[in-house]
Design a protein around this motif. Sequence first.
Motif, PDB file in Angstrom:
ATOM      1  N   GLU A   7       8.694  -0.880 -11.720  1.00  0.00           N
ATOM      2  CA  GLU A   7       8.435  -2.320 -11.879  1.00  0.00           C
ATOM      3  C   GLU A   7       8.914  -3.094 -10.654  1.00  0.00           C
ATOM      4  N   ARG A   8      10.083  -2.704 -10.130  1.00  0.00           N
ATOM      5  CA  ARG A   8      10.635  -3.390  -8.959  1.00  0.00           C
ATOM      6  C   ARG A   8       9.728  -3.189  -7.739  1.00  0.00           C
ATOM      7  N   ILE A   9       9.250  -1.956  -7.558  1.00  0.00           N
ATOM      8  CA  ILE A   9       8.379  -1.670  -6.417  1.00  0.00           C
ATOM      9  C   ILE A   9       7.028  -2.357  -6.582  1.00  0.00           C
ATOM     10  N   ALA A  10       6.504  -2.345  -7.813  1.00  0.00           N
ATOM     11  CA  ALA A  10       5.202  -2.974  -8.067  1.00  0.00           C
ATOM     12  C   ALA A  10       5.227  -4.477  -7.809  1.00  0.00           C
ATOM     13  N   ALA A  11       6.424  -5.068  -7.876  1.00  0.00           N
ATOM     14  CA  ALA A  11       6.538  -6.518  -7.682  1.00  0.00           C
ATOM     15  C   ALA A  11       6.576  -6.916  -6.212  1.00  0.00           C
ATOM     16  N   ILE A  12       6.653  -5.937  -5.313  1.00  0.00           N
ATOM     17  CA  ILE A  12       6.685  -6.247  -3.877  1.00  0.00           C
ATOM     18  C   ILE A  12       5.325  -6.809  -3.456  1.00  0.00           C
ATOM     19  N   GLU A  13       5.326  -7.956  -2.823  1.00  0.00           N
ATOM     20  CA  GLU A  13       4.069  -8.636  -2.492  1.00  0.00           C
ATOM     21  C   GLU A  13       3.442  -8.108  -1.202  1.00  0.00           C
ATOM     22  N   PRO A  15       1.873  -5.637   0.990  1.00  0.00           N
ATOM     23  CA  PRO A  15       1.287  -4.335   0.663  1.00  0.00           C
ATOM     24  C   PRO A  15       1.822  -3.197   1.541  1.00  0.00           C
ATOM     25  N   PHE A  16       2.161  -3.498   2.795  1.00  0.00           N
ATOM     26  CA  PHE A  16       2.672  -2.447   3.685  1.00  0.00           C
ATOM     27  C   PHE A  16       4.099  -2.054   3.311  1.00  0.00           C
ATOM     28  N   GLN A  17       4.897  -3.062   2.946  1.00  0.00           N
ATOM     29  CA  GLN A  17       6.252  -2.768   2.482  1.00  0.00           C
ATOM     30  C   GLN A  17       6.205  -1.997   1.170  1.00  0.00           C
ATOM     31  N   LEU A  18       5.267  -2.410   0.286  1.00  0.00           N
ATOM     32  CA  LEU A  18       5.102  -1.704  -0.991  1.00  0.00           C
ATOM     33  C   LEU A  18       4.742  -0.236  -0.745  1.00  0.00           C
ATOM     34  N   LEU A  19       3.833   0.006   0.204  1.00  0.00           N
ATOM     35  CA  LEU A  19       3.420   1.367   0.511  1.00  0.00           C
ATOM     36  C   LEU A  19       4.591   2.185   1.035  1.00  0.00           C
ATOM     37  N   ARG A  20       5.394   1.572   1.924  1.00  0.00           N
ATOM     38  CA  ARG A  20       6.553   2.288   2.471  1.00  0.00           C
ATOM     39  C   ARG A  20       7.574   2.599   1.387  1.00  0.00           C
ATOM     40  N   VAL A  21       7.905   1.613   0.591  1.00  0.00           N
ATOM     41  CA  VAL A  21       8.928   1.793  -0.432  1.00  0.00           C
ATOM     42  C   VAL A  21       8.461   2.788  -1.491  1.00  0.00           C
ATOM     43  N   ALA A  22       7.193   2.686  -1.893  1.00  0.00           N
ATOM     44  CA  ALA A  22       6.661   3.614  -2.894  1.00  0.00           C
ATOM     45  C   ALA A  22       6.683   5.054  -2.372  1.00  0.00           C
TER      46      ALA A  22
END
Length: 279
Positions: A7-13, A15-22
């Motif tokens: 949920e925390r990762i999905a909330a990252i706005e 998209p590149f940061q989300l991809l890195r963190v995921a």
Amino acid sequence: MPPSDVERIAAIEDPFQLLRVATERLNAAQQEVTELARLRRRVIQDLHAQGLSYAQIAKEAGLTRGRIHQIRHTGPAPEGAFLGTGTITLAIPLKREANNARPVVAMEDVTAAKRLEDLVRGFDLAMELEHVPLNGEVDLNRPNLIVLCGPRLSPVTGALYESDPVLKWVKDDVWTLHDTRTGTIYRSGSDSEPARPVDYAYLGRLRRPDDRGNLLIFTGIHPQGSLGVVQLLQTEIATLWGQVGDNRFSTVVGVEYDPSTGEPVKAELSSPLYRHDEE
């Protein structure tokens, strides 16, 4: 209730940061699954060795006998933990090239590193390679660290070897290994008269300087000894794991090698396997 990692990762706005963190979290989760599977297989193996049947283990664990038997014989082998968990870092030394003083890595160390990486990956572990610089300064206070370096090339590893309660490196006319318990002196065959295709190597797990864990360290008196240690790990790691687990220890490895190629022909323990928690 705090949000889950997903949920925390999905909330990252972004998209590149989300991809890195995921990606980072997925890699960590995969390592965690591997180590849990290794631990589960190890527990079943230990319980079975203590005399419990698979049926008894299954009953207590709430699983079927077939599932217990499957776990025991599949997945990452427990002895892989002898090398570490997750991602292993292997440090090998740079040396000064005689002709133009360029820093180079000895070919034998490159070969040893490649063979060790193959062994590591065979246990579903990953490995990263780094170099000990010419000044010998290397950070030993890290988890899952293996160092292939002797006291000659690094004062840092030299100080670490000095912490061994039994085996000592001694430099007179040549380097030798001394067993202070038995009085045995191990001298390479290439430094003897007449010369013989035999070398000796140190292999141990020693306490980190920061006293917050251990690290695996090895080296031969000459490069043939280092290759012999890797061969011993390839063939006898399950036995070593059964004898010392992830505890501190040290031993001398004797290596016979082909004089024309330097390749190890035979590698075996030449000294007792000293467990340091018994010192």
